[in-house]
Design an enzyme around this catalytic site. Sequence first.
Site, PDB file in Angstrom:
ATOM      1  CG  HIS A   1      71.358  76.195   8.466  1.00 39.42           C
ATOM      2  ND1 HIS A   1      70.473  76.976   9.175  1.00 39.42           N
ATOM      3  CD2 HIS A   1      72.196  75.654   9.384  1.00 39.42           C
ATOM      4  CE1 HIS A   1      70.753  76.914  10.462  1.00 39.42           C
ATOM      5  NE2 HIS A   1      71.798  76.116  10.623  1.00 39.42           N
TER       6      HIS A   1
ATOM      7  CD  GLU B   1      75.765  74.069  14.619  1.00 37.82           C
ATOM      8  OE1 GLU B   1      76.995  73.832  14.593  1.00 37.82           O
ATOM      9  OE2 GLU B   1      75.287  75.196  14.407  1.00 37.82           O
TER      10      GLU B   1
END
Length: 247
Positions: free
Chosen positions: A9, A87
């Site tokens: 990202h 994450e």
Amino acid sequence: MSTLVLLRHGESVWNAEGLFTGWVDVDLSPKGEEEARRGGRLLAEAGIRPDVVHTSLLKRAIRTANIALEEAGLHWIPVKRSWRLNERHYGALQGKNKAQTRAEFGDEQFMIWRRSYDTPPPPLAEDSEFSQHNDPRYATLPPELMPRTECLADVVRRMLPYWYDAIIPDLAAGRTVLVAAHGNSLRALVKHLDNIDDKSIAGLNIPTGIPLVYELNDDFTPRKTGGEYLDPEAAKEAIEAVKNQGK
């Protein structure tokens, strides 16, 4: 042969502020939005047309995928989301400033928490403002799978079932797959793809917003170890920036 594209990202608001983020659902910064657009342009310029996207349940990865696909003219392709691509959970470090954490605990402990393969940070309290225990997106996740902290080994363990059960079937069907995820979930996947040992993985950094392309053999091993970044020079510069976080 099949094609796998990995895209971390774009810069998040907390990346820009130097904070540990983990499972906290922060948005992209303006720079991160531009990085996502760059990722889409690089895909289009390389003639790579993903057939399906796999991403996490966190908006910074979801929006990166959406922005990149829009830029590449591929906003219509299917997107699959899973917590297994989230994450790494940074435990009690979530929301803390990296430089201040380094100053408080010292270089050695900071790097152990940040880059050790098998040593997680202290767990996050369930009543913390940064806890996800009451987040509706995880309502169906069994409590024993809900992390309060993770090391990279934990991320590998939760990511691999998704690789085998969701991503490989798409690759086996001849689809070009884009995985838009996070620094550590992508490090976990690259560790598996490139068979990186537990010690050496500490030196691997993934830059934001630059597609990393793997051409895979029929057994889903890489034809070239490490894959290829679509903008190698920008990737090299961005990797150095990731390496220096917290200094």
